[in-house]
Each structure stands twice: as structure tokens, then as C-alpha cells.
Write a protein that holds these residues in place. Structure first.
Motif, short mmCIF file in Angstrom:
data_model
loop_
_atom_site.label_atom_id
_atom_site.label_comp_id
_atom_site.label_asym_id
_atom_site.label_seq_id
_atom_site.Cartn_x
_atom_site.Cartn_y
_atom_site.Cartn_z
N LEU A 173 43.21 41.13 26.63
CA LEU A 173 41.98 40.22 26.93
C LEU A 173 42.23 38.78 26.76
O LEU A 173 41.70 38.06 27.60
CB LEU A 173 40.74 40.97 26.35
N THR A 174 42.68 38.69 25.57
CA THR A 174 42.89 37.25 25.24
C THR A 174 43.92 36.38 26.25
O THR A 174 43.54 35.22 26.53
CB THR A 174 43.52 36.98 23.80
N LEU A 175 44.91 37.05 26.65
CA LEU A 175 45.86 36.75 27.58
C LEU A 175 45.06 36.15 29.10
O LEU A 175 45.20 35.14 29.59
CB LEU A 175 46.78 37.62 27.97
N VAL A 176 43.93 37.16 29.58
CA VAL A 176 43.20 37.15 30.65
C VAL A 176 42.50 35.70 30.41
O VAL A 176 42.26 34.64 31.31
CB VAL A 176 42.45 38.19 30.98
N VAL A 177 41.94 35.43 28.96
CA VAL A 177 40.76 34.47 28.73
C VAL A 177 41.60 33.04 28.70
O VAL A 177 41.09 32.05 29.31
CB VAL A 177 40.33 34.65 27.46
N ILE A 178 42.90 32.88 28.31
CA ILE A 178 43.33 31.71 28.12
C ILE A 178 44.08 31.32 29.54
O ILE A 178 44.12 30.19 29.98
CB ILE A 178 44.60 31.69 27.25
N VAL A 179 44.32 32.24 30.39
CA VAL A 179 44.72 31.77 31.86
C VAL A 179 43.38 31.33 32.68
O VAL A 179 43.58 30.44 33.51
CB VAL A 179 45.44 32.92 32.51
N ALA A 180 42.36 32.32 32.54
CA ALA A 180 41.29 31.99 33.35
C ALA A 180 40.60 30.68 33.17
O ALA A 180 39.96 29.93 33.84
CB ALA A 180 40.26 33.14 33.12
N THR A 181 40.47 30.24 31.72
CA THR A 181 39.92 29.22 31.49
C THR A 181 40.84 27.68 31.54
O THR A 181 40.64 26.57 31.06
CB THR A 181 39.39 29.20 29.84
N ALA A 182 42.02 27.95 32.19
CA ALA A 182 43.04 26.93 32.22
C ALA A 182 43.67 26.51 30.94
O ALA A 182 43.98 25.32 31.15
CB ALA A 182 42.73 25.97 33.32
#
Length: 294
Positions: free
Chosen positions: A228-237
């Protein structure tokens, strides 16, 4: 008769007196340093505070090198296109279109990075004291080697790329979610994106929970946390996915350091620290000498 009595007294005295402490009785210093022991709360709090202060000081003292950081970001972006895995922009736009979701991710990025990591450290201290020092060493070594990445490879996050058309979700939604966005940008090095310690720390948490937790659902949550952290750091650019690879390599280095120092991976060490050996008292020399015959 008198000689027999004196001999018996000598035997009793020698049997009751503990052996004198000699250098050969003590384990080697290196062995004592490596041995699992009960962590001391005041020392651990001081160590964590000083270490994080030092880490932040060094990280933010690294020259920002904006031009080089932007060139490196372009190189990373082109490399991901070559690999056919440049998906950050699509994820950024898709998640940004759902306001409640991206706002939640902004706060996730800003808070859980610290909250979950400290929570795992407290859990280790209370429930796995014999493994605490080794597991903490993994985290510290991981964070320490990351400083080399910040110094040797300045990298702009996707949201700061020129012409990248990435959305800075903190600015757009006016949330607090990044120390390198908005009014907080002068407090942090904006070009220290490689490696991602959000991934390094979250993966450390996840693997630790998976290896040591007893409840199956907790172990599953441990593995889901870095995903989930990977998704977050990518989604927030805030990061490229290759920054996550850098964080993974740093974590591998941290586990290697702990394995070499303690002779085993943290989860293989005893859960409870062995009780300290009783201190042996040095006896006066006259006590160790045989009683004189009268």
C-alpha cells in the motif's frame, strides 16, 4: 587430631570461597557486544532521537543540486519508458480524481511512515527483547546507507519534473502530506527521492511483523503495508517506482549488516534476552590463601 581439624577447615574454606575472577573467565568483548540483551528504555529513546536528528540534519544538508536532480529524474523516467513500466503518471491522475482517496493518501504519506515504524519498535521492545537490538540495527543500517544515495544521486520527485505534467496532490487539495511541498518545502531537501525510505521503512515493518507476529491476519497486514505504501508514494507523485527498488536494496544491506554482526537474522535469535550472569565478587587475597596451621 589438631592437624586433622585444621585440614578440614581449610577444605571447607576453599569449597565455600568462589573462584577468583580472571581475564580468561570473561567472554571476549566482541562476543559480549553481539550477545542478545534486554534493551534499556532510556538508551533506546535517546538513540532513536539522536539518530533521527542526525539523519535529518545530514539529509537536509546535502546540496539540492536542482539541475542534476532534474536530469536524473528525466533519465529515470526515460528508463522506465524503455522498460515499458512508466505507470506513475496514470496512477497519479486516476487517484487524484477521487478526492477522498487522494486526501487520505496525503495524510498516509505524512504520518504512517513514522507512526507504524515507532509502533513496531515499541512492540519489539516489549514482546521480543532478545531480537530488538538486531532488528533495530537493520533499520539503522538501512537508513544510514540511504544517506549515500541522497548525496551521490540527487533526484527530483515526479511532481517537480519540468514538463512531466504530474500533479502535486498536496498543493492541489491543500492538505498537509509532504515535507517537501507547500510552505514546508524549505525545511527538507526536495531532491532526496532516491532511495525511498518510505519503502525501506515500511518493508522493514512488514517483514518484521510477518516474521514475528503470531496471528495470521496480522502477518498478512504486515505484508500489505509496504504494498500500500508503494501505491501511495506513486499516486502522490513523491517517488518513481525505481526509488522503491533503491529502498529495497538499502534494506537488503541492513539485513546483511545485522546477519554479519549477530551471526543470524533477527527473527532467528531468541525472543527473550538471557538473564545477565551474576557478578562474581573479587575476594581479598588473604581469603584465597590457605589457613595457616597453628
Amino acid at each position: 587430631m589438631g592437624d586433622t581439624t585444621v585440614t578440614e577447615l581449610e577444605d571447607r574454606t576453599q569449597a565455600a570461597a568462589p573462584d577468583p575472577v580472571t581475564a580468561s573467565d570473561r567472554p571476549p568483548l566482541l562476543h559480549r557486544l553481539r550477545a542478545p540483551r534486554r534493551p534499556r528504555l532510556w538508551f533506546e529513546i535517546l538513540l532513536i532521537a539522536v539518530s533521527y536528528w542526525t539523519y535529518s540534519l545530514i539529509r537536509n544538508a546535502v546540496p539540492e543540486q536542482r539541475a542534476e536532480a532534474l536530469r536524473n529524474a528525466d533519465w529515470i523516467w526515460n528508463a522506465e519508458h524503455t522498460l515499458g513500466a512508466a505507470f506513475e503518471h496514470s496512477v497519479n491522475e486516476a487517484v487524484n480524481s477521487v478526492t477522498w482517496l487522494i486526501v487520505g493518501m496525503n495524510y498516509y504519506y505524512a504520518t504512517l511512515h513514522f507512526v507504524v515504524t515507532l509502533g513496531v519498535l515499541v512492540w519489539l521492545y516489549r514482546s521480543h527483547p532478545g531480537r530488538y537490538a538486531a532488528t533495530r540495527t537493520v533499520l539503522f543500517a538501512t537508513t544510514g546507507v540511504a544517506l549515500l544515495g541522497y548525496y551521490l544521486y540527487p533526484l527530483a520527485p515526479p511532481r517537480l519534473m519540468t514538463g512531466g505534467n504530474f500533479i502535486d496532490t498536496v498543493l492541489v487539495h491543500q492538505t498537509w502530506g509532504s515535507m517537501a511541498s507547500g510552505d514546508l518545502k524549505n525545511m527538507s531537501n526536495q531532491y532526496a527521492a532516491m532511495p525511498s525510505m518510505h519503502i525501506g521503512w515500511s518493508l522493514w515493518c512488514g517483514l518484521t511483523i510477518f516474521a514475528l507476529a503470531s496471528l495470521p491476519w496480522v502477518r498478512i497486514l504486515g505484508l500489505l503495508y509496504p504494498v500500500l505504501t508503494l501505491v501511495v508514494i506513486v499516486a502522490t507523485a513523491n517517488h518513481f517506482w525505481l526509488d522503491a527498488v533503491g529502498g529495497l536494496l538499502c534494506l537488503a544491506f541492513g539485513y546483511t549488516v545485522a546477519r554479519l554482526w549477530y551471526g543470524a537474522l533477527p527473527h532467528a535469535l531468541p525472543r527473550l534476552a538471557p538473564a545477565p550472569a551474576p557478578r562474581r565478587t573479587l575476594l581479598p587475597m588473604r581469603t584465597l590463601l590457605p589457613m595457616r596451621k597453628r
